[in-house]
Design a protein around this motif. Structure first.
Motif, mmCIF file in Angstrom:
data_model
loop_
_atom_site.group_PDB
_atom_site.id
_atom_site.type_symbol
_atom_site.label_atom_id
_atom_site.label_comp_id
_atom_site.label_asym_id
_atom_site.label_seq_id
_atom_site.Cartn_x
_atom_site.Cartn_y
_atom_site.Cartn_z
ATOM 1 N N VAL A 1 0.833 -1.198 0.000
ATOM 2 C CA VAL A 1 0.000 0.000 0.000
ATOM 3 C C VAL A 1 0.874 1.256 0.000
ATOM 4 O O VAL A 1 0.587 2.236 -0.694
ATOM 5 C CB VAL A 1 -0.952 0.003 1.213
ATOM 6 N N ALA A 2 1.954 1.235 0.774
ATOM 7 C CA ALA A 2 2.852 2.395 0.840
ATOM 8 C C ALA A 2 3.473 2.684 -0.525
ATOM 9 O O ALA A 2 3.579 3.854 -0.941
ATOM 10 C CB ALA A 2 3.945 2.158 1.879
ATOM 11 N N ARG A 3 3.873 1.633 -1.250
ATOM 12 C CA ARG A 3 4.466 1.844 -2.576
ATOM 13 C C ARG A 3 3.435 2.413 -3.559
ATOM 14 O O ARG A 3 3.737 3.339 -4.315
ATOM 15 C CB ARG A 3 5.031 0.522 -3.110
ATOM 16 N N TRP A 4 2.223 1.861 -3.527
ATOM 17 C CA TRP A 4 1.193 2.364 -4.421
ATOM 18 C C TRP A 4 0.797 3.789 -4.041
ATOM 19 O O TRP A 4 0.475 4.606 -4.912
ATOM 20 C CB TRP A 4 -0.036 1.466 -4.385
ATOM 21 N N MET A 5 0.802 4.086 -2.735
ATOM 22 C CA MET A 5 0.440 5.437 -2.300
ATOM 23 C C MET A 5 1.464 6.461 -2.798
ATOM 24 O O MET A 5 1.105 7.550 -3.261
ATOM 25 C CB MET A 5 0.344 5.483 -0.778
ATOM 26 N N LEU A 6 2.745 6.106 -2.718
ATOM 27 C CA LEU A 6 3.789 6.988 -3.214
ATOM 28 C C LEU A 6 3.622 7.216 -4.720
ATOM 29 O O LEU A 6 3.743 8.351 -5.214
ATOM 30 C CB LEU A 6 5.159 6.393 -2.906
ATOM 31 N N ALA A 7 3.340 6.139 -5.444
ATOM 32 C CA ALA A 7 3.125 6.262 -6.888
ATOM 33 C C ALA A 7 1.911 7.132 -7.194
ATOM 34 O O ALA A 7 1.925 7.937 -8.135
ATOM 35 C CB ALA A 7 2.945 4.877 -7.502
ATOM 36 N N ALA A 8 0.857 6.996 -6.392
ATOM 37 C CA ALA A 8 -0.358 7.775 -6.621
ATOM 38 C C ALA A 8 -0.107 9.266 -6.415
ATOM 39 O O ALA A 8 -0.527 10.098 -7.224
ATOM 40 C CB ALA A 8 -1.475 7.293 -5.697
ATOM 41 N N PHE A 9 0.586 9.618 -5.334
ATOM 42 C CA PHE A 9 0.872 11.028 -5.073
ATOM 43 C C PHE A 9 1.773 11.610 -6.159
ATOM 44 O O PHE A 9 1.548 12.730 -6.641
ATOM 45 C CB PHE A 9 1.527 11.193 -3.700
#
Length: 319
Positions: A237-245
């Motif tokens: 989730v943290a990796r996808w969140m970074l990519a999303a931002f």
């Protein structure tokens, strides 16, 4: 206390509660994000109702703006067409070419980025512009025209990227979304024209409060996959969140700077649209193996979306 007088604070208590949500629209969005994360049962229950809530939001936005302001001038219409072609055709084709050259087009992030770039605006973009104190009409024009042209702009991308799924399924979903937007917007415009040619400040605050609530409810349902993933694989989730931002804010900031330099009369709405795209449209056409990680990414992408009126307020205040 003399007869006819009201106790202190009675005026606030008697105030329309929707005006409270209108004044605290950003806090209402944050509450929706938190509810989507912390109340997975509620998120799951709301998810089947998302199309109806989207239609209500579109109706409220069209009613708030009115038909005359939404249509705009011919010069604005030309800007809208060029921006739709840039956002939904030129950007994804350039992104696909670059990712193919780098060998990352078939990676999960490469595929997710292609989905973002290929999508039309989310239904909430005009409301975000309104919360930032700017005219929501340019974003609404991009939403309507972008959705109308999506079946055409997505065709070259479907042809060049077979992993996008069955073209017929994507086009069917695009046509369905266009029908919802057309019906909801036409109903909102018709009601405004027939009965509310001029909105009073009180009526405007009421509509803004309803819009804030609709946005908060929508995000709860869109984050139905994110809450469980936080418990099972927080690192993912943290990796996808970074990519999303990085994707969302990178697109918004770049579009805002470029449009200001090009002399766009109101770059805030188009910049918001550049980063806030409706990826959920493509889920019906994706292979099953890619559904789960993309659902998590879509959930993560709601966070920068709904934080746009807060975290990018200073940037857009410069316009």
């Amino acid at each position: 206390m003399a007869a006819g007088q009201h106790p202190p604070g009675a005026g606030r208590l008697a105030m329309n509660p929707l005006h409270f949500f209108a004044r605290h629209g950003r806090a209402t969005l944050i509450a929706g994000l938190l509810a989507g994360l912390l109340l997975p049962a509620l998120a799951g229950a709301l998810r089947p109702w998302l199309p109806q809530i989207v239609a209500v939001l579109l109706f409220l936005t069209a009613f708030r703006i009115g038909p005359q302001q939404a249509i705009g001038s011919m010069a604005q219409a030309r800007w809208t067409l060029w921006l739709v072609l840039a956002f939904q055709l030129a950007l994804p084709l350039a992104g696909l070419a670059l990712m193919t050259a780098l060998g990352v087009a078939q990676t999960p992030f490469g595929f997710a980025l292609l989905l973002v770039l290929s999508s039309c605006s989310i239904s909430g973009s005009p409301s975000f512009a309104l919360m930032l104190g700017h005219d929501p009409a340019p974003a609404l024009r991009l939403l309507i025209l972008g959705t109308a042209l999506l079946p055409l702009t997505v065709l070259p991308i479907l042809w060049l990227s077979p992993s996008m799924g069955d073209p017929r399924a994507v086009l069917t979903a695009a046509a369905r979304l266009l029908g919802v937007i057309a019906l909801a917007s036409a109903t909102g415009f018709a009601l405004r024209h027939a009965a509310f040619r001029t909105l009073t400040p009180k009526a405007t605050r009421t509509v803004d409060g309803l819009t804030s609530l609709a946005l908060a409810v929508i995000v709860i349902g869109l984050m139905s996959a994110l809450g469980p993933a936080l418990h099972t694989d927080p690192a993912l989730v943290a990796r996808w969140m970074l990519a999303a931002f990085a994707t969302n804010f990178g697109l918004q900031i770049s579009a805002f700077m470029i449009l200001r330099r090009l002399g766009h009369p109101d770059p805030v709405g188009p910049a918001i649209v550049a980063g806030n795209r409706n990826m959920a449209l493509f889920l019906v056409a994706l292979p099953a193996a890619t559904t789960d990680p993309l659902l998590i990414f879509i959930g993560c992408y709601q966070v920068p979306m709904y934080l746009t009126p807060i975290l990018l307020k200073r940037l857009y205040a410069h316009d």
